[in-house]
Design a protein around this motif. Structure first.
Motif, PDB file in Angstrom:
ATOM      1  N   ASN A  60       2.226  -0.965   1.621  1.00 11.49           N
ATOM      2  CA  ASN A  60       0.950  -1.374   2.197  1.00 11.49           C
ATOM      3  C   ASN A  60       0.413  -2.591   1.454  1.00 11.49           C
ATOM      4  OD1 ASN A  60      -2.154  -1.270   2.123  1.00 11.49           O
ATOM      5  ND2 ASN A  60      -1.680   0.026   3.875  1.00 11.49           N
ATOM      6  N   ALA A  61       0.463  -2.553   0.129  1.00 12.79           N
ATOM      7  CA  ALA A  61      -0.029  -3.682  -0.674  1.00 12.79           C
ATOM      8  C   ALA A  61       0.796  -4.938  -0.407  1.00 12.79           C
ATOM      9  CB  ALA A  61       0.000  -3.320  -2.156  1.00 12.79           C
TER      10      ALA A  61
ATOM     11  N   LEU B  43      -5.675   1.196   1.712  1.00 11.39           N
ATOM     12  CA  LEU B  43      -4.892   1.007   0.492  1.00 11.39           C
ATOM     13  C   LEU B  43      -5.498   1.754  -0.696  1.00 11.39           C
ATOM     14  CD1 LEU B  43      -2.536  -0.197  -1.037  1.00 11.39           C
ATOM     15  CD2 LEU B  43      -3.850  -2.333  -1.242  1.00 11.39           C
TER      16      LEU B  43
END
Length: 164
Positions: A87-88, A118
């Motif tokens: 996700n990051a 996140l």
């Protein structure tokens, strides 16, 4: 009276005016401006978007499969860590890509939602219990950005995402 010239020399020296190396700064209007990359074409952006979101979507699908299969919570926590990492990375790639004009607002909206998710994915990755893990997964899922991602996909001429 002799102290005045010595004090002035000391003040000038301390203020950076007493010799040393000279640097000439260009006035603002003469500074070369960094050339910003041109936005991707819609065709380029389609491929870029799909490549950027693929690892994140795969990590989410693996997490969903583990939850459906009722895997041990520590296993699910490890998968949540993978989701947080992808996700990051996906958010950073979305932020640093110069999208076509039609996709810029939808991408910005997706990133806002992604930032909230996140935080929860990271907390899920560090959960100390099954209850904490599930609480953070539910919180992250509440900010999955699905509606925003659909708008990005439509702006690029891609079909909306369907879970397989």
């Amino acid at each position: 009276m002799r102290r005045w010239p010595a004090a002035l020399a000391l003040v000038l020296l301390l203020a950076g005016c007493g010799g040393g190396t000279e640097t000439t700064a260009l006035p603002a209007w003469e500074r070369p401006s960094p050339t910003a990359p041109a936005p991707l074409t819609v065709k380029e952006a389609k491929g870029r978007y799909l490549a950027v979101v693929a690892p994140y979507n795969t990590a989410l699908e693996e997490l969903e499969e583990a939850l459906k299969a009722r895997r041990p919570w520590r296993t699910v926590r490890g998968l949540a860590s993978t989701v947080a990492t992808t996700n990051a990375a996906h958010a950073e790639q979305l932020r640093t890509t110069v999208w076509p004009a039609a996709a810029q607002a939808p991408v910005a909206a997706l990133l806002k939602e992604n930032d909230v998710a996140l935080r929860h994915w990271r907390l899920a990755a560090e959960a100390g219990s099954a209850e904490a893990l599930m609480r953070e997964i539910r919180a992250a899922a509440a900010h999955d950005g699905g509606a925003q991602a659909d708008k990005v996909r439509r702006s690029l001429g891609l079909p909306v995402y369907r879970d397989s």
